[in-house]
Design a protein around this motif. Structure first.
Motif, mmCIF file in Angstrom:
data_model
loop_
_atom_site.group_PDB
_atom_site.id
_atom_site.type_symbol
_atom_site.label_atom_id
_atom_site.label_comp_id
_atom_site.label_asym_id
_atom_site.label_seq_id
_atom_site.Cartn_x
_atom_site.Cartn_y
_atom_site.Cartn_z
ATOM 1 N N PHE A 1 0.819 -1.217 0.000
ATOM 2 C CA PHE A 1 0.000 0.000 0.000
ATOM 3 C C PHE A 1 0.850 1.263 0.000
ATOM 4 O O PHE A 1 0.328 2.358 0.197
ATOM 5 C CB PHE A 1 -0.956 0.026 1.201
ATOM 6 C CG PHE A 1 -0.348 -0.414 2.502
ATOM 7 C CD1 PHE A 1 0.404 0.466 3.247
ATOM 8 C CD2 PHE A 1 -0.530 -1.724 2.957
ATOM 9 C CE1 PHE A 1 0.947 0.059 4.428
ATOM 10 C CE2 PHE A 1 0.019 -2.115 4.156
ATOM 11 C CZ PHE A 1 0.770 -1.241 4.905
ATOM 12 N N THR A 2 2.148 1.067 -0.200
ATOM 13 C CA THR A 2 3.009 2.241 -0.289
ATOM 14 C C THR A 2 3.586 2.305 -1.703
ATOM 15 O O THR A 2 4.268 1.361 -2.152
ATOM 16 C CB THR A 2 4.149 2.195 0.729
ATOM 17 O OG1 THR A 2 3.607 2.046 2.022
ATOM 18 C CG2 THR A 2 4.997 3.456 0.652
ATOM 19 N N PRO A 3 3.312 3.362 -2.408
ATOM 20 C CA PRO A 3 3.819 3.444 -3.774
ATOM 21 C C PRO A 3 5.332 3.608 -3.810
ATOM 22 O O PRO A 3 5.984 3.938 -2.816
ATOM 23 C CB PRO A 3 3.098 4.674 -4.325
ATOM 24 C CG PRO A 3 2.762 5.495 -3.149
ATOM 25 C CD PRO A 3 2.534 4.530 -2.030
ATOM 26 N N TRP B 1 9.747 -1.961 2.265
ATOM 27 C CA TRP B 1 9.293 -0.601 1.972
ATOM 28 C C TRP B 1 7.993 -0.250 2.699
ATOM 29 O O TRP B 1 7.870 0.822 3.293
ATOM 30 C CB TRP B 1 9.112 -0.472 0.457
ATOM 31 C CG TRP B 1 8.896 0.950 -0.007
ATOM 32 C CD1 TRP B 1 7.786 1.428 -0.642
ATOM 33 C CD2 TRP B 1 9.786 2.044 0.107
ATOM 34 N NE1 TRP B 1 7.918 2.753 -0.932
ATOM 35 C CE2 TRP B 1 9.168 3.176 -0.471
ATOM 36 C CE3 TRP B 1 11.074 2.202 0.635
ATOM 37 C CZ2 TRP B 1 9.752 4.424 -0.546
ATOM 38 C CZ3 TRP B 1 11.654 3.452 0.557
ATOM 39 C CH2 TRP B 1 11.006 4.535 -0.007
ATOM 40 N N VAL C 1 16.047 3.998 1.452
ATOM 41 C CA VAL C 1 15.539 4.817 0.373
ATOM 42 C C VAL C 1 16.446 4.729 -0.844
ATOM 43 O O VAL C 1 15.977 4.573 -1.995
ATOM 44 C CB VAL C 1 15.367 6.284 0.838
ATOM 45 C CG1 VAL C 1 14.957 7.167 -0.338
ATOM 46 C CG2 VAL C 1 14.358 6.368 1.954
ATOM 47 N N PHE D 1 8.580 -0.144 6.397
ATOM 48 C CA PHE D 1 9.354 1.063 6.716
ATOM 49 C C PHE D 1 8.480 2.297 6.710
ATOM 50 O O PHE D 1 8.503 3.117 7.633
ATOM 51 C CB PHE D 1 10.498 1.202 5.716
ATOM 52 C CG PHE D 1 11.283 2.471 5.844
ATOM 53 C CD1 PHE D 1 11.965 2.795 7.003
ATOM 54 C CD2 PHE D 1 11.334 3.367 4.767
ATOM 55 C CE1 PHE D 1 12.694 3.964 7.082
ATOM 56 C CE2 PHE D 1 12.068 4.543 4.856
ATOM 57 C CZ PHE D 1 12.739 4.839 6.021
ATOM 58 N N GLY D 2 7.652 2.419 5.673
ATOM 59 C CA GLY D 2 6.782 3.586 5.585
ATOM 60 C C GLY D 2 5.746 3.638 6.688
ATOM 61 O O GLY D 2 5.557 4.692 7.325
ATOM 62 N N LEU D 3 5.127 2.493 6.942
ATOM 63 C CA LEU D 3 4.084 2.482 7.971
ATOM 64 C C LEU D 3 4.658 2.668 9.375
ATOM 65 O O LEU D 3 4.076 3.387 10.202
ATOM 66 C CB LEU D 3 3.295 1.170 7.892
ATOM 67 C CG LEU D 3 1.950 1.132 8.608
ATOM 68 C CD1 LEU D 3 1.020 2.236 8.075
ATOM 69 C CD2 LEU D 3 1.284 -0.229 8.432
ATOM 70 N N MET E 1 9.036 5.183 -4.955
ATOM 71 C CA MET E 1 9.575 6.539 -4.871
ATOM 72 C C MET E 1 9.460 7.202 -6.236
ATOM 73 O O MET E 1 9.782 6.614 -7.274
ATOM 74 C CB MET E 1 11.036 6.517 -4.424
ATOM 75 C CG MET E 1 11.260 5.995 -3.028
ATOM 76 S SD MET E 1 10.826 7.193 -1.782
ATOM 77 C CE MET E 1 12.091 8.398 -2.013
#
Lengths: 786, 212, 83
Positions: free
Chosen positions: A535-537, A750, A731, A753-755, A539
């Motif tokens: 659910f994280t697009p 990813w 990143v 990491f984002g959440l 970069m």
């Protein structure tokens, strides 16, 4: 007509004069070894060498008393040393401490003859007040003429206090008196026995007056003796006596009259000695006489120094009775000579009744005769400065004489000189006075080396009180400040105790909050992994440095050797593996050969772990790599490897020759590598690699795959061109992965990491705002309460 | 002591000069001497590791013998250490021991270190939350805001990806301008300090090896 | 499906167990955390010592000395200093 200068006063006198017309001192010496000796050496003349064997011809046994006008012969006094008493011999050995180095250090016994027989120096004759200084100067002038046995005493006694040296020719009979006199002087540190005739002739007036009052005729030997000193043997003819001794003899049978002048000439401390009222007239003049004391029971006031002196003489004479040359010291004071009145203080000279050995030698038996309380007198009288240093020694010497123990009942009341009283032990004075001395309470101290000094010794009644050990209070003596500090400390302790009571609740609260934060973070990280959803697009904004890295790697030739440096900790392996995996995958796809090295012990294992976890495909297809293992030494290890990699890492981790493997073929130095890729989480490690390899790496590019925490420190090297590419953190790995590799570890991490980062951001933001509000409200409340 | 200090100082200065000369002057004799000294230093570093291990062993053996609190954990430590060391010595010569040696690293060292880092992440988060409450000041606020901006600019937002204005502007500005400029200053200071320290050691002014 | 006991499985299980033991510190200091930490320190120390011995001292000190040669004999100096 040449004038002769008086050796005493220095004034010129006619040559034919025998005595100084100014001071009366003899200008021509009576003694002289030979006529040659009598010739003085004048200025400019060379002294003639004389055979000393001449003196040996003269046998002491044949020597008779020297008469006036006779040529004195040098006396071999060395023979007399055998007959010296032991205590006198001990003085030669320097057992006597240098207490008489200066006139101020002279003992009281020493100064008695010195006072009664002032040295005939010019200074002393001219200035009678400075008699001590003249004594010192006179001794210094004639020091070389002191006989051998006196020279032996010199070491123990004060050179400056020695009287004028005797002439070489002395009568044989003079030896006994020299000895007993030397005993006196020896104890005092100033032997007066060798007083020359000049000394006698230059006796001051007060001494002359004293001699005129003597009742007993002086023997001839006393001519060599200091004035006032008795001599027992009357063997010498009377015509050999000096005038003053003749006068002394003529007066010996006459009742002794006090000489007012003599008292005036006495030193202050002596003249000021209190005298018993009944004996004032007779004892006013402290004349030295051979007269025996009139009676033992007569109340006398004898200076204790004199009684002590006599006791010493007796003690010494007992030990020397074998020597015929010596007479008992008590002889000079025959008790049966006369019953005429003599000074009371002198009458006690013959008495041998010092106190017991355990008791102090100087004890006043009759307190009533003393104008002041004995204890008070002992402490109140001031001690002469020149005697103050001698008290301990004097007091020690005055004790322990057997004769003193014999007749303690014969002690008479005496007004002691202050310095003698000060020598008395405190206990004796206190015990005598008993409770009669309460006036001094609080004015003195109880014990210690200052005992005897005024205002120092206590006068507490009773010896028990004196000896009672001090009682130290168990209770603390605290001041007001200390009490205030103690109160503050108690308050702090109490407050600390209260804070402890609140601590568990606070800890529980903190722990709960920590649990909540942990649960939220773990859930945020695990949710994407568990759910398997993305659910994280990706970069969209690509870091600028990644393009440089890909450019460098794309320029590699096929089958290029690459050096991979694994310098990160296992703790950050998750980030570094995700960051480096796409880059290494790219390199391996280009067909590169890998050499692995590390400056951390866990580096080789991390390298193996990395390849196994991130590059399984390449491993299965024949990845060529060589693990060179661990480089110890930090910067030194890096420098060694940069200087000579073949020598620095000869073997692989498996023990095989490293540089013979396929992966490292054609590589013998650092610059042979196509690129050096450094994986590190520590900025210092990256910096060291850059710095230490700069001189040896040549054109080989350095690429950095670093943790995000090291970016600020490594970026300056990237900006300055010292490194050619950099991939930073997850990143960087994700962006590189997006461009040049298949989705891998970075993509898997990813979402987590984002959440997780978002959860942390929310908690920090919300918690921080709430905390700031709470802190602000707490401050406001505190301000309102204040 | 003075002679000993003088000797050690002379040795240190001489070794430093030789290594420095071998670094700048590429003469074979100097390079060889420099490499030899560096190799000796590396070997001594390895000995230092062993010495540290021995010291650790002595300390914990002492705790066990003195029956101090935590002796049980010391037993675990000593057992793990000796076992790992023994397996490590056997691994190159006894192949079956090699997986056990890898196990010690992968099953113990790697997960424990990673877990400790996870604890650090939780602790830092908690500390950041507590900071404004415990110490409310301008610097605390700046610290919190900067941390939030870097996090926002670094980590992607779910469903959003990059954070507008933060990921493309603020975060690069903070990391590549502000932080990097500060890092440059630090690096310059480190370089100057290292240079000064090296010169002081070469001149004998500093004696980190001891001696007076 | 039978579960094959492999090093990877054991490694994974043990790693998971140790991870839980370490994360138990979030609850508070406890023996499990201490055991994990002491075990970790012991393994790390032993591992570092073994690596230093196998990859530094043996190939760069003892083996060259055993091989002999004038240059290699100079390594006696660091050996003496190290001991």
């Amino acid at each position: 007509m040449a004038d002769v200068h008086c050796p005493m006063c220095g004034k010129p006198n006619p040559e034919e004069q025998d005595s100084c017309q100014f001071c009366g001192a003899r200008l021509k010496p009576l003694t002289g070894a030979t006529p040659v000796d009598s010739q003085p050496i004048r200025a400019g003349e060379k002294p003639t060498k004389r055979p000393t064997s001449e003196f040996e011809k003269v046998k002491p046994a044949d020597e008779g008393p020297i008469h006036a006008g006779e040529e004195p012969t040098r006396k071999n006094t060395g023979e007399l040393e055998r007959s010296l008493p032991s205590w006198l011999k001990s003085l030669r050995k320097g057992e006597e401490p240098p207490q008489a180095e200066s006139p101020a250090d002279a003992s009281p016994d020493l100064n008695l003859p010195a006072e009664s027989q002032p040295t005939p120096s010019a200074e002393s004759s001219a200035e009678s007040l400075d008699w001590l200084a003249g004594l010192g100067s006179a001794a210094a002038e004639d020091e070389e003429e002191v006989p051998d046995w006196m020279a032996g005493l010199r070491g123990a006694s004060a050179p400056g206090l020695e009287p004028e040296a005797p002439t070489p020719a002395e009568p044989e009979q003079a030896q006994p008196e020299q000895d007993w006199m030397s005993r006196l002087g020896g104890e005092a540190g100033q032997p007066p026995a060798d007083s020359p005739e000049q000394t006698v002739e230059s006796a001051p007036d007060w001494l002359s007056r004293l001699s005129q009052e003597a009742e007993k005729p002086q023997p001839a030997e006393t001519a060599e003796a200091p004035a006032g000193e008795p001599q027992e043997e009357p063997a010498a003819p009377e015509e050999n006596l000096p005038d003053w001794l003749d006068a002394l003899k003529s007066k010996s049978t006459v009742s002794e009259e006090p000489s007012p002048g003599s008292g005036n000439d006495l030193p202050d401390w002596l003249s000021g000695t209190p005298v018993a009222p009944a004996e004032t007239d007779a004892a006013a003049a402290p004349v030295f006489t051979s007269e025996p004391p009139p009676a033992r029971d007569a109340p006398t006031e004898v200076p204790d120094w004199l009684s002590q002196l006599q006791s010493d003489v007796r003690a010494a004479s007992d030990a020397e009775e074998q020597a015929e040359e010596f007479e008992p010291a008590a002889g000079p004071f025959p008790a049966d000579k006369s019953g005429e009145p003599i000074p009371d203080w002198l009458s006690r000279v013959d008495q041998t009744a010092p106190p017991a050995a355990s008791a102090p030698a100087l004890v006043m038996s009759d307190e009533g005769e003393s104008p002041v309380e004995p204890s008070q007198a002992a402490f109140s009288l001031e001690t002469p400065d020149w005697l103050s240093k001698l008290r301990p020694d004097r007091s020690a010497e005055t004790q322990g004489s057997p004769e003193e123990e014999a007749e303690p009942e014969n002690l008479e009341t005496a007004d002691l000189p202050s310095w003698v009283q000060a020598m008395r032990p405190v206990e004796s004075v206190i015990s005598e006075t008993g409770p009669s001395a309460p006036d001094d309470a609080g004015a003195t101290e109880d014990s210690g080396p200052l005992a005897g000094l005024r205002g120092v010794l206590p006068s507490n009644p009773g010896l028990g009180t004196m000896r009672k050990p001090p009682a130290y209070a168990i209770k603390l003596q605290v001041s007001d400040n200390q009490q205030r500090y103690a109160a503050h400390l108690e308050k702090m302790v109490l407050e600390e105790g209260r804070a402890r009571g609140l601590t568990p609740a606070r800890l529980t609260s903190n722990r709960v909050w920590r649990w909540i934060i942990s649960i939220i973070l773990i859930a945020a990280v695990l949710l994407p992994l568990v759910s398997g959803r993305q659910f994280t697009p990706d970069m969209k904004l690509l870091p600028s440095e990644w393009s440089n890295t890909s450019t460098v790697l794309n320029e590699f030739p096929a089958d290029a050797p690459i050096l991979l440096v694994f310098d990160y900790d296992p703790a950050l392996s998750g980030e570094l593996e995700a960051s480096a995996a796409p880059v290494i995958d790219h390199v391996l796809f280009l067909g590169a050969r890998l050499g692995l090295v590390s400056t951390a012990p866990t580096g080789p294992a991390l390298a193996e772990q990395f390849l196994e976890s991130t590059q399984p495909y390449h491993l299965e297809t024949g990845l060529q790599y060589t693990n060179l293992g661990y480089l110890a030494g930090g910067p030194a290890g890096i420098l060694s490897f940069a200087t000579d990699p073949v020598a620095a890492a000869r073997l692989t981790v498996d023990g095989d020759p490293a540089w013979e493997t396929t992966a490292l073929q054609g590589v013998s130095k650092l610059s042979d590598f196509a690129a050096v890729i450094i994986l590190t989480d520590n900025a210092d490690n990256g910096r060291i690699w850059i710095e230490q390899t700069r001189a040896f790496i040549g054109e080989t590019p350095i690429l950095m795959i670093i943790s995000a925490q090291a970016e600020p420190m490594i970026r300056p090297y990237d900006d300055s061109g010292q490194i050619q590419g950099m991939v930073t953190g997850l990143v960087g790995g994700k962006t590189y992965e997006q461009s040049y590799a298949a989705p891998g570890l970075a993509r898997r991490y990813w979402d987590s990491f984002g959440l997780g980062a978002l959860a942390a951001e929310i908690m920090i933001a919300v918690g921080g705002v709430l905390g700031a509000i709470m802190a602000w409200r707490a401050r406001k409340q505190a301000g309102e309460e204040a | 002591m003075k002679l000993k200090g003088l000797f050690s100082t002379a040795v240190a200065v001489l070794c430093g000069l030789v290594v420095l000369a071998g670094y700048f002057v590429r003469l074979d004799i100097l390079v060889n001497a420099s490499n030899t000294l560096i190799t000796w230093a590396i070997l001594l570093t390895a000995f230092a590791i062993l010495l540290g291990i021995i010291n650790l062993l002595i300390v914990h053996v002492g705790k066990i013998t003195r029956k101090q609190k935590g002796g049980f954990y010391s037993i675990i430590l000593i057992f793990a250490m000796l076992a790992t060391f023994a397996i490590g010595l056997l691994a190159p010569h006894f192949p079956p021991a090699s997986p056990a040696f890898d196990f010690a690293f992968r099953a113990v060292q790697l997960p424990v270190e990673a877990s400790l880092m996870a604890l650090l992440a939780v602790t830092l988060t908690y500390a950041s939350i507590r900071l404004p409450r415990r110490r409310l000041s301008v610097f605390s606020v700046i610290f919190i805001i900067t941390g939030l901006l870097v996090l926002l600019g670094t980590a992607p937002l779910p469903f959003l990806g990059d954070t507008p204005l933060v990921s493309d502007t603020l975060r690069p500005t903070i990391a590549q301008v502000l932080a990097a400029s500060g890092a440059r200053g630090i690096l310059i200071g480190v370089a100057l300090g290292a240079l000064a320290t090296g010169l002081r050691v070469l001149f004998g002014a500093d004696r980190p090896y001891g001696g007076k | 499906m039978p579960i094959t006991l492999s090093w990877d499985l054991v490694t994974g299980l043990f790693s998971f167990l140790l991870t839980l033991m370490v994360l138990s510190y979030l609850i508070g200091d406890n023996p499990a955390f201490r055991v994990a930490i002491y075990l970790f320190i012991g393994v790390s120390a032993g591992y570092a010592a073994a690596v230093a011995w196998n990859q530094v001292l043996m190939p760069r000190l003892f083996l060259p000395i055993a091989e002999g040669g004038w240059t290699n004999l100079l390594l006696i100096v660091p050996l003496f200093l190290g001991l």
